[in-house]
Design an enzyme around this catalytic site. Structure first.
Site, PDB file in Angstrom:
ATOM      1  N   GLU A 192       6.573   3.404  11.174  1.00  0.00           N
ATOM      2  CA  GLU A 192       5.485   2.471  10.868  1.00  0.00           C
ATOM      3  C   GLU A 192       5.379   1.410  11.970  1.00  0.00           C
ATOM      4  OE1 GLU A 192       4.414  -0.836   7.374  1.00  0.00           O
ATOM      5  OE2 GLU A 192       6.447  -0.051   7.601  1.00  0.00           O
ATOM      6  N   LYS A 241      -3.379   2.743   5.269  1.00  0.00           N
ATOM      7  CA  LYS A 241      -2.534   2.534   4.096  1.00  0.00           C
ATOM      8  C   LYS A 241      -3.359   2.142   2.871  1.00  0.00           C
ATOM      9  CE  LYS A 241       1.641   0.052   2.701  1.00  0.00           C
ATOM     10  NZ  LYS A 241       2.523  -1.105   2.983  1.00  0.00           N
ATOM     11  N   CYS A 272       5.301   2.734   4.667  1.00  0.00           N
ATOM     12  CA  CYS A 272       6.104   1.650   4.107  1.00  0.00           C
ATOM     13  C   CYS A 272       6.494   1.976   2.666  1.00  0.00           C
ATOM     14  CB  CYS A 272       5.338   0.335   4.216  1.00  0.00           C
ATOM     15  SG  CYS A 272       6.300  -1.135   3.780  1.00  0.00           S
TER      16      CYS A 272
END
Length: 479
Positions: A249, A308, A356
Protein backbone atom coordinates in the site's frame (compact mmCIF):
# COMPACT_ATOMS: atom_id res chain seq x y z
CA UNK A 1 -16.10 -8.63 45.37
CA UNK A 2 -12.31 -8.43 45.19
CA UNK A 3 -12.18 -12.13 44.33
CA UNK A 4 -14.67 -11.61 41.53
CA UNK A 5 -12.60 -8.72 40.15
CA UNK A 6 -9.54 -10.99 40.11
CA UNK A 7 -11.49 -13.63 38.21
CA UNK A 8 -12.63 -11.02 35.68
CA UNK A 9 -9.06 -9.83 35.16
CA UNK A 10 -7.89 -13.44 34.81
CA UNK A 11 -10.34 -13.90 31.93
CA UNK A 12 -8.97 -10.79 30.25
CA UNK A 13 -5.39 -12.07 30.62
CA UNK A 14 -6.28 -15.49 29.19
CA UNK A 15 -7.92 -13.77 26.22
CA UNK A 16 -4.89 -11.56 25.64
CA UNK A 17 -2.68 -14.67 25.65
CA UNK A 18 -4.98 -16.28 23.07
CA UNK A 19 -4.10 -13.66 20.44
CA UNK A 20 -0.76 -12.80 18.81
CA UNK A 21 1.99 -12.42 19.62
CA UNK A 22 1.44 -14.97 22.38
CA UNK A 23 -0.73 -17.12 20.08
CA UNK A 24 -1.93 -19.60 22.72
CA UNK A 25 -5.18 -20.07 20.87
CA UNK A 26 -6.24 -23.09 22.94
CA UNK A 27 -6.70 -20.78 25.95
CA UNK A 28 -9.67 -19.14 24.22
CA UNK A 29 -11.74 -22.32 24.79
CA UNK A 30 -11.93 -21.60 28.53
CA UNK A 31 -10.79 -17.97 28.83
CA UNK A 32 -14.30 -16.78 29.76
CA UNK A 33 -14.83 -19.38 32.50
CA UNK A 34 -13.33 -17.25 35.33
CA UNK A 35 -15.57 -14.35 34.28
CA UNK A 36 -18.61 -16.63 34.23
CA UNK A 37 -17.90 -17.72 37.80
CA UNK A 38 -17.41 -14.10 38.80
CA UNK A 39 -20.82 -13.20 37.35
CA UNK A 40 -22.64 -15.89 39.29
CA UNK A 41 -25.34 -14.48 41.59
CA UNK A 42 -24.52 -10.87 40.72
CA UNK A 43 -27.10 -8.20 40.05
CA UNK A 44 -27.28 -6.93 36.49
CA UNK A 45 -25.50 -3.60 37.23
CA UNK A 46 -22.63 -5.44 38.93
CA UNK A 47 -22.53 -7.99 36.12
CA UNK A 48 -22.21 -5.15 33.61
CA UNK A 49 -19.46 -3.46 35.64
CA UNK A 50 -17.42 -6.64 36.05
CA UNK A 51 -17.71 -7.59 32.38
CA UNK A 52 -16.91 -4.01 31.36
CA UNK A 53 -13.76 -4.20 33.49
CA UNK A 54 -12.80 -7.42 31.70
CA UNK A 55 -13.26 -5.65 28.37
CA UNK A 56 -11.13 -2.68 29.42
CA UNK A 57 -8.23 -4.89 30.54
CA UNK A 58 -8.49 -7.09 27.44
CA UNK A 59 -8.67 -4.28 24.90
CA UNK A 60 -5.83 -2.30 26.50
CA UNK A 61 -3.71 -5.45 26.45
CA UNK A 62 -4.73 -6.28 22.90
CA UNK A 63 -4.56 -2.95 21.02
CA UNK A 64 -1.97 -1.13 23.15
CA UNK A 65 -0.03 -0.48 19.95
CA UNK A 66 -2.54 2.19 18.91
CA UNK A 67 -0.76 4.49 21.38
CA UNK A 68 1.99 4.84 18.74
CA UNK A 69 -0.55 6.78 16.67
CA UNK A 70 -2.89 8.36 19.23
CA UNK A 71 -3.03 7.84 23.00
CA UNK A 72 -6.34 9.68 23.32
CA UNK A 73 -7.81 7.62 20.50
CA UNK A 74 -6.64 4.42 22.23
CA UNK A 75 -8.38 5.33 25.48
CA UNK A 76 -11.62 6.34 23.77
CA UNK A 77 -11.67 3.23 21.59
CA UNK A 78 -10.99 0.88 24.52
CA UNK A 79 -13.76 2.44 26.61
CA UNK A 80 -16.12 1.99 23.67
CA UNK A 81 -15.10 -1.58 22.80
CA UNK A 82 -15.38 -2.67 26.44
CA UNK A 83 -19.10 -1.83 26.29
CA UNK A 84 -19.65 -4.99 24.26
CA UNK A 85 -18.19 -7.04 27.10
CA UNK A 86 -20.45 -5.17 29.51
CA UNK A 87 -23.57 -5.90 27.45
CA UNK A 88 -22.49 -9.54 27.18
CA UNK A 89 -22.26 -9.66 30.98
CA UNK A 90 -25.81 -8.37 31.27
CA UNK A 91 -27.08 -11.33 29.25
CA UNK A 92 -24.96 -13.72 31.28
CA UNK A 93 -26.40 -12.57 34.56
CA UNK A 94 -28.09 -14.60 37.30
CA UNK A 95 -31.27 -15.66 35.52
CA UNK A 96 -29.63 -16.73 32.25
CA UNK A 97 -26.61 -18.37 33.88
CA UNK A 98 -28.87 -20.98 35.51
CA UNK A 99 -30.39 -22.13 32.20
CA UNK A 100 -27.50 -24.46 31.51
CA UNK A 101 -28.51 -26.42 28.42
CA UNK A 102 -30.19 -23.57 26.47
CA UNK A 103 -27.15 -21.44 27.27
CA UNK A 104 -24.97 -23.75 25.17
CA UNK A 105 -26.62 -21.98 22.23
CA UNK A 106 -27.93 -18.74 23.70
CA UNK A 107 -24.68 -17.37 25.14
CA UNK A 108 -22.55 -18.12 22.01
CA UNK A 109 -25.29 -16.61 19.83
CA UNK A 110 -25.31 -13.42 21.93
CA UNK A 111 -21.51 -13.17 21.69
CA UNK A 112 -21.54 -13.61 17.91
CA UNK A 113 -24.26 -10.99 17.46
CA UNK A 114 -22.27 -8.53 19.58
CA UNK A 115 -19.14 -9.23 17.51
CA UNK A 116 -21.14 -8.61 14.36
CA UNK A 117 -22.56 -5.31 15.66
CA UNK A 118 -19.08 -4.20 16.73
CA UNK A 119 -17.80 -5.03 13.27
CA UNK A 120 -20.21 -2.67 11.51
CA UNK A 121 -21.58 -0.06 13.93
CA UNK A 122 -19.98 3.39 13.45
CA UNK A 123 -18.16 2.06 10.31
CA UNK A 124 -17.02 -0.97 12.34
CA UNK A 125 -14.04 -2.40 14.22
CA UNK A 126 -13.91 -6.13 13.30
CA UNK A 127 -10.58 -6.68 15.07
CA UNK A 128 -9.65 -9.70 17.22
CA UNK A 129 -12.80 -11.73 16.74
CA UNK A 130 -12.86 -14.66 19.15
CA UNK A 131 -12.74 -17.10 16.23
CA UNK A 132 -9.49 -15.56 15.00
CA UNK A 133 -7.66 -17.20 17.92
CA UNK A 134 -8.00 -20.50 16.06
CA UNK A 135 -6.25 -19.43 12.86
CA UNK A 136 -3.47 -22.01 13.33
CA UNK A 137 -5.94 -24.86 13.88
CA UNK A 138 -6.90 -25.63 10.31
CA UNK A 139 -9.52 -28.38 10.88
CA UNK A 140 -11.47 -26.07 13.20
CA UNK A 141 -11.59 -23.08 10.86
CA UNK A 142 -12.70 -24.83 7.65
CA UNK A 143 -16.32 -24.27 8.72
CA UNK A 144 -15.74 -20.57 7.91
CA UNK A 145 -16.53 -21.25 4.25
CA UNK A 146 -20.12 -21.81 5.43
CA UNK A 147 -20.50 -19.61 8.51
CA UNK A 148 -17.72 -17.07 8.15
CA UNK A 149 -15.48 -16.42 11.15
CA UNK A 150 -18.67 -16.06 13.21
CA UNK A 151 -19.16 -19.82 13.27
CA UNK A 152 -15.73 -20.34 14.78
CA UNK A 153 -16.42 -17.66 17.41
CA UNK A 154 -19.68 -19.44 18.21
CA UNK A 155 -17.95 -22.80 18.64
CA UNK A 156 -15.22 -21.41 20.92
CA UNK A 157 -17.77 -19.62 23.11
CA UNK A 158 -19.83 -22.82 23.23
CA UNK A 159 -16.72 -24.54 24.62
CA UNK A 160 -16.49 -21.88 27.33
CA UNK A 161 -20.13 -22.32 28.35
CA UNK A 162 -19.73 -26.11 28.43
CA UNK A 163 -16.60 -25.83 30.59
CA UNK A 164 -18.38 -23.45 32.98
CA UNK A 165 -21.48 -25.60 33.39
CA UNK A 166 -19.29 -28.45 34.62
CA UNK A 167 -21.25 -31.21 36.29
CA UNK A 168 -24.68 -29.67 35.67
CA UNK A 169 -26.54 -31.79 33.13
CA UNK A 170 -23.10 -33.03 32.05
CA UNK A 171 -24.25 -35.95 29.87
CA UNK A 172 -26.81 -33.97 27.89
CA UNK A 173 -24.49 -31.01 27.37
CA UNK A 174 -21.49 -33.17 26.56
CA UNK A 175 -23.55 -34.99 23.95
CA UNK A 176 -24.61 -31.70 22.35
CA UNK A 177 -21.20 -29.99 22.47
CA UNK A 178 -19.12 -32.93 21.29
CA UNK A 179 -21.61 -33.73 18.53
CA UNK A 180 -21.26 -30.18 17.21
CA UNK A 181 -17.47 -30.29 17.60
CA UNK A 182 -17.28 -33.67 15.82
CA UNK A 183 -19.33 -32.37 12.88
CA UNK A 184 -17.06 -29.32 12.59
CA UNK A 185 -13.89 -31.44 12.74
CA UNK A 186 -15.26 -33.98 10.25
CA UNK A 187 -16.08 -31.16 7.86
CA UNK A 188 -12.66 -29.62 8.45
CA UNK A 189 -10.64 -32.76 7.77
CA UNK A 190 -12.78 -33.51 4.73
CA UNK A 191 -12.04 -30.05 3.33
CA UNK A 192 -8.33 -30.37 4.02
CA UNK A 193 -8.22 -33.63 2.07
CA UNK A 194 -10.30 -32.34 -0.86
CA UNK A 195 -8.14 -31.08 -3.78
CA UNK A 196 -8.34 -27.36 -4.48
CA UNK A 197 -10.39 -26.58 -7.61
CA UNK A 198 -8.07 -24.59 -9.89
CA UNK A 199 -8.42 -22.28 -12.87
CA UNK A 200 -5.77 -22.69 -15.56
CA UNK A 201 -2.07 -23.05 -14.83
CA UNK A 202 -0.20 -22.12 -11.67
CA UNK A 203 0.85 -18.49 -11.36
CA UNK A 204 4.19 -17.39 -9.89
CA UNK A 205 3.95 -14.23 -7.79
CA UNK A 206 6.59 -12.20 -5.93
CA UNK A 207 5.68 -9.96 -3.00
CA UNK A 208 7.98 -7.11 -2.01
CA UNK A 209 8.44 -5.93 1.58
CA UNK A 210 10.20 -2.58 1.44
CA UNK A 211 10.44 -1.98 5.22
CA UNK A 212 10.18 1.81 5.08
CA UNK A 213 9.82 3.30 8.60
CA UNK A 214 6.71 5.42 8.94
CA UNK A 215 8.69 8.51 9.91
CA UNK A 216 10.57 8.29 6.58
CA UNK A 217 7.70 7.19 4.36
CA UNK A 218 6.52 10.70 3.51
CA UNK A 219 9.64 12.61 4.58
CA UNK A 220 10.86 15.18 2.07
CA UNK A 221 14.03 14.09 0.32
CA UNK A 222 13.42 10.35 0.87
CA UNK A 223 11.30 9.75 -2.23
CA UNK A 224 14.07 8.56 -4.55
CA UNK A 225 15.64 6.33 -1.90
CA UNK A 226 12.31 4.63 -1.27
CA UNK A 227 11.70 4.08 -4.98
CA UNK A 228 15.20 2.65 -5.37
CA UNK A 229 14.57 0.24 -2.48
CA UNK A 230 11.51 -1.19 -4.22
CA UNK A 231 13.14 -1.32 -7.63
CA UNK A 232 16.24 -3.11 -6.26
CA UNK A 233 14.16 -5.69 -4.41
CA UNK A 234 12.05 -6.18 -7.53
CA UNK A 235 15.19 -6.75 -9.61
CA UNK A 236 16.17 -9.52 -7.22
CA UNK A 237 12.68 -11.04 -7.40
CA UNK A 238 12.71 -10.77 -11.21
CA UNK A 239 15.47 -13.40 -11.34
CA UNK A 240 12.82 -15.96 -10.37
CA UNK A 241 10.69 -14.99 -13.39
CA UNK A 242 7.38 -14.24 -11.66
CA UNK A 243 4.15 -13.58 -13.54
CA UNK A 244 3.36 -10.69 -11.22
CA UNK A 245 5.28 -8.52 -8.73
CA UNK A 246 3.34 -6.88 -5.90
CA UNK A 247 4.36 -3.81 -3.87
CA UNK A 248 2.57 -2.71 -0.68
CA UNK A 249 0.00 0.00 0.00
CA UNK A 250 1.21 3.52 -0.93
CA UNK A 251 4.59 2.09 -1.94
CA UNK A 252 5.32 5.13 -4.09
CA UNK A 253 5.92 8.02 -1.64
CA UNK A 254 4.30 10.63 -3.91
CA UNK A 255 0.92 11.51 -5.35
CA UNK A 256 1.00 9.62 -8.64
CA UNK A 257 -0.23 12.41 -10.90
CA UNK A 258 1.90 15.10 -9.21
CA UNK A 259 5.22 13.28 -9.72
CA UNK A 260 4.93 11.40 -13.05
CA UNK A 261 8.64 10.53 -13.08
CA UNK A 262 8.10 7.98 -10.31
CA UNK A 263 5.44 5.96 -12.08
CA UNK A 264 7.49 6.31 -15.27
CA UNK A 265 10.39 4.59 -13.51
CA UNK A 266 8.14 1.69 -12.56
CA UNK A 267 6.75 1.46 -16.08
CA UNK A 268 10.28 1.34 -17.44
CA UNK A 269 11.21 -1.45 -15.03
CA UNK A 270 8.08 -3.46 -15.92
CA UNK A 271 8.75 -3.04 -19.64
CA UNK A 272 12.40 -4.10 -19.39
CA UNK A 273 11.68 -7.03 -17.07
CA UNK A 274 8.51 -7.92 -19.00
CA UNK A 275 6.70 -8.55 -15.71
CA UNK A 276 3.58 -6.69 -14.58
CA UNK A 277 3.77 -4.78 -11.29
CA UNK A 278 0.87 -4.13 -8.90
CA UNK A 279 1.53 -1.30 -6.45
CA UNK A 280 -0.21 0.95 -3.98
CA UNK A 281 -0.19 4.71 -4.48
CA UNK A 282 -2.10 7.86 -3.64
CA UNK A 283 -3.80 9.07 -6.81
CA UNK A 284 -5.42 12.40 -7.71
CA UNK A 285 -8.39 12.89 -10.00
CA UNK A 286 -10.76 15.85 -10.21
CA UNK A 287 -8.99 17.40 -7.19
CA UNK A 288 -9.85 14.36 -5.07
CA UNK A 289 -7.30 12.01 -3.49
CA UNK A 290 -7.71 8.23 -3.51
CA UNK A 291 -5.88 5.37 -1.82
CA UNK A 292 -5.38 3.20 -4.89
CA UNK A 293 -3.87 0.03 -6.29
CA UNK A 294 -2.59 0.34 -9.85
CA UNK A 295 -1.45 -2.33 -12.26
CA UNK A 296 1.46 -1.71 -14.64
CA UNK A 297 1.49 -4.21 -17.49
CA UNK A 298 4.54 -6.07 -18.73
CA UNK A 299 4.47 -3.69 -21.71
CA UNK A 300 5.07 -0.77 -19.33
CA UNK A 301 1.69 0.95 -19.24
CA UNK A 302 -0.85 1.61 -16.49
CA UNK A 303 -3.76 -0.66 -17.39
CA UNK A 304 -6.05 -0.77 -14.35
CA UNK A 305 -6.76 0.98 -11.07
CA UNK A 306 -8.75 0.21 -7.91
CA UNK A 307 -9.72 2.89 -5.39
CA UNK A 308 -10.18 1.81 -1.79
CA UNK A 309 -13.86 1.29 -0.94
CA UNK A 310 -13.80 1.16 2.86
CA UNK A 311 -11.86 4.04 4.40
CA UNK A 312 -10.48 4.14 7.95
CA UNK A 313 -12.47 6.69 10.00
CA UNK A 314 -10.28 9.27 11.74
CA UNK A 315 -7.38 7.90 9.69
CA UNK A 316 -8.29 8.59 6.07
CA UNK A 317 -11.27 10.84 6.62
CA UNK A 318 -13.25 12.54 9.40
CA UNK A 319 -16.85 11.31 9.73
CA UNK A 320 -19.28 14.11 10.63
CA UNK A 321 -16.53 16.63 10.02
CA UNK A 322 -18.64 19.49 11.37
CA UNK A 323 -18.65 17.74 14.77
CA UNK A 324 -15.26 16.02 14.87
CA UNK A 325 -13.17 18.45 12.84
CA UNK A 326 -11.07 19.29 15.92
CA UNK A 327 -9.58 15.78 15.78
CA UNK A 328 -7.46 16.88 12.82
CA UNK A 329 -4.99 18.24 15.39
CA UNK A 330 -5.07 15.08 17.56
CA UNK A 331 -4.48 12.21 15.12
CA UNK A 332 -2.98 12.06 11.61
CA UNK A 333 -6.02 12.23 9.33
CA UNK A 334 -5.85 12.28 5.56
CA UNK A 335 -8.38 13.63 3.08
CA UNK A 336 -9.07 10.50 1.07
CA UNK A 337 -12.10 9.97 -1.15
CA UNK A 338 -13.96 6.67 -1.10
CA UNK A 339 -13.82 4.52 -4.23
CA UNK A 340 -17.00 3.55 -6.02
CA UNK A 341 -16.34 0.29 -7.85
CA UNK A 342 -15.00 -3.21 -7.31
CA UNK A 343 -12.15 -3.58 -9.79
CA UNK A 344 -11.12 -7.00 -11.04
CA UNK A 345 -7.50 -6.99 -12.24
CA UNK A 346 -6.77 -9.30 -15.14
CA UNK A 347 -3.25 -10.70 -15.43
CA UNK A 348 -3.12 -14.39 -16.39
CA UNK A 349 -5.79 -14.87 -13.68
CA UNK A 350 -8.39 -12.46 -12.33
CA UNK A 351 -7.90 -11.07 -8.83
CA UNK A 352 -9.24 -8.46 -6.43
CA UNK A 353 -7.21 -6.18 -4.16
CA UNK A 354 -7.97 -5.33 -0.54
CA UNK A 355 -6.14 -2.21 0.64
CA UNK A 356 -5.06 -1.74 4.25
CA UNK A 357 -7.81 -2.86 6.69
CA UNK A 358 -10.27 -3.82 3.94
CA UNK A 359 -9.27 -7.41 4.63
CA UNK A 360 -11.13 -7.13 7.96
CA UNK A 361 -14.48 -6.80 6.20
CA UNK A 362 -15.52 -10.15 4.68
CA UNK A 363 -18.23 -8.63 2.48
CA UNK A 364 -15.52 -6.86 0.45
CA UNK A 365 -13.69 -10.13 -0.20
CA UNK A 366 -16.97 -11.79 -1.16
CA UNK A 367 -17.72 -8.87 -3.46
CA UNK A 368 -14.55 -9.50 -5.44
CA UNK A 369 -15.10 -13.26 -5.53
CA UNK A 370 -18.68 -12.93 -6.79
CA UNK A 371 -17.37 -10.66 -9.56
CA UNK A 372 -14.98 -13.31 -10.79
CA UNK A 373 -11.74 -12.98 -8.78
CA UNK A 374 -9.72 -16.21 -8.76
CA UNK A 375 -7.52 -15.08 -5.86
CA UNK A 376 -7.20 -12.14 -3.48
CA UNK A 377 -4.40 -9.68 -2.77
CA UNK A 378 -3.95 -7.57 0.34
CA UNK A 379 -1.58 -4.60 0.23
CA UNK A 380 -1.09 -2.76 3.50
CA UNK A 381 1.18 -0.70 5.74
CA UNK A 382 1.36 -1.51 9.46
CA UNK A 383 4.52 0.52 10.03
CA UNK A 384 2.51 2.94 12.20
CA UNK A 385 2.46 0.46 15.05
CA UNK A 386 6.18 -0.35 15.30
CA UNK A 387 7.35 -3.85 16.28
CA UNK A 388 4.22 -4.80 18.20
CA UNK A 389 1.54 -7.46 17.90
CA UNK A 390 -0.51 -5.28 15.51
CA UNK A 391 0.89 -6.81 12.32
CA UNK A 392 0.33 -10.35 13.59
CA UNK A 393 -3.23 -9.62 14.70
CA UNK A 394 -3.95 -8.00 11.34
CA UNK A 395 -2.55 -11.05 9.54
CA UNK A 396 -5.09 -13.32 11.27
CA UNK A 397 -7.92 -11.81 9.28
CA UNK A 398 -6.23 -12.77 5.99
CA UNK A 399 -6.27 -16.43 6.98
CA UNK A 400 -10.05 -16.32 7.39
CA UNK A 401 -10.63 -14.42 4.13
CA UNK A 402 -8.77 -17.21 2.32
CA UNK A 403 -10.78 -19.97 4.03
CA UNK A 404 -14.15 -18.24 3.68
CA UNK A 405 -13.75 -17.94 -0.08
CA UNK A 406 -11.49 -20.96 -0.66
CA UNK A 407 -8.95 -18.92 -2.62
CA UNK A 408 -5.28 -18.10 -2.29
CA UNK A 409 -4.55 -14.82 -0.57
CA UNK A 410 -1.34 -12.97 -1.40
CA UNK A 411 -0.14 -10.25 0.95
CA UNK A 412 2.40 -7.46 0.55
CA UNK A 413 2.94 -5.28 3.62
CA UNK A 414 5.42 -2.42 3.90
CA UNK A 415 7.01 -3.71 7.12
CA UNK A 416 5.35 -7.14 7.20
CA UNK A 417 3.76 -9.58 7.46
CA UNK A 418 4.06 -10.40 3.73
CA UNK A 419 3.46 -13.81 2.21
CA UNK A 420 1.05 -16.40 0.86
CA UNK A 421 -1.96 -18.18 2.36
CA UNK A 422 -3.57 -21.27 0.82
CA UNK A 423 -7.36 -21.73 0.44
CA UNK A 424 -7.25 -23.96 3.53
CA UNK A 425 -5.79 -21.14 5.62
CA UNK A 426 -2.34 -22.73 5.66
CA UNK A 427 0.44 -20.13 5.72
CA UNK A 428 2.66 -21.28 2.86
CA UNK A 429 5.56 -18.84 2.94
CA UNK A 430 6.49 -15.45 4.38
CA UNK A 431 9.12 -12.79 3.75
CA UNK A 432 11.81 -13.41 6.38
CA UNK A 433 15.45 -12.58 7.02
CA UNK A 434 18.15 -15.14 7.78
CA UNK A 435 17.18 -15.15 11.47
CA UNK A 436 13.53 -15.89 10.67
CA UNK A 437 12.28 -12.41 11.55
CA UNK A 438 9.26 -11.44 9.42
CA UNK A 439 8.44 -7.86 10.42
CA UNK A 440 10.57 -4.75 9.95
CA UNK A 441 12.92 -6.52 7.57
CA UNK A 442 13.28 -5.79 3.83
CA UNK A 443 12.96 -8.62 1.36
CA UNK A 444 10.78 -10.53 -1.03
CA UNK A 445 9.15 -13.94 -1.38
CA UNK A 446 8.13 -15.80 -4.52
CA UNK A 447 5.51 -18.53 -4.62
CA UNK A 448 3.50 -20.53 -7.13
CA UNK A 449 -0.23 -20.34 -6.49
CA UNK A 450 -3.16 -22.03 -8.21
CA UNK A 451 -5.96 -19.56 -8.96
CA UNK A 452 -9.37 -20.93 -7.98
CA UNK A 453 -11.77 -22.21 -10.62
CA UNK A 454 -14.55 -19.80 -9.78
CA UNK A 455 -16.55 -22.29 -7.72
CA UNK A 456 -18.11 -20.07 -5.05
CA UNK A 457 -18.42 -21.23 -1.44
CA UNK A 458 -21.64 -21.06 0.53
CA UNK A 459 -20.32 -18.11 2.52
CA UNK A 460 -19.09 -16.27 -0.58
CA UNK A 461 -22.50 -16.58 -2.17
CA UNK A 462 -24.87 -16.06 0.75
CA UNK A 463 -22.85 -14.12 3.29
CA UNK A 464 -23.75 -13.76 6.96
CA UNK A 465 -26.72 -16.12 7.18
CA UNK A 466 -25.16 -17.49 10.36
CA UNK A 467 -25.91 -14.16 12.04
CA UNK A 468 -29.60 -14.61 11.22
CA UNK A 469 -29.40 -18.16 12.62
CA UNK A 470 -27.85 -16.75 15.81
CA UNK A 471 -30.73 -14.31 16.16
CA UNK A 472 -33.19 -17.19 15.76
CA UNK A 473 -31.31 -19.20 18.41
CA UNK A 474 -31.62 -16.24 20.78
CA UNK A 475 -35.37 -16.06 20.24
CA UNK A 476 -35.79 -19.82 20.76
CA UNK A 477 -33.72 -19.63 23.96
CA UNK A 478 -35.83 -16.76 25.28
CA UNK A 479 -38.98 -18.87 24.90
Amino acid sequence: MLRKIRLAILSAILLILSFPRFDFGFLAWFAFVPLFFALKDLSRPKAFFLSYLTGIVFWFGNIYWLAHVTLIGLVVLVLYLALYFGIFGLFFSTQNARRSTPNLFFIPAIWVILEYVRSYLFTGFPWSLLGYTQYHYLPIIQIADVTGAWGVSFLVMMGNVFAYNGKKFVFKQALIFFTVLTIVLFYGFYNLRTPHSVHGKAMKISVIQGNIPQELKWAQGQESKILDRYLNLSLQAAKEHPNLIIWPEAALPVVLESEPSFIAAVEKFAQEAEFPVLLGAVTLRDELYYNSAVLISGAGSLVSRYDKLHLVPFGEYIPLKQVFGFLQTVVPIGEIERGKNYTIFKEKADFGVLICFEDLFPELSRGFIKRGANFLVNITNDAWYKETSAAYQHFQANVFRAVENKVYLVRSANTGISGFIAPTGKIISLVKNAQGKNIFVPGYATQDISPSSGKITFYSRYGDIFIILSLILCLISFF
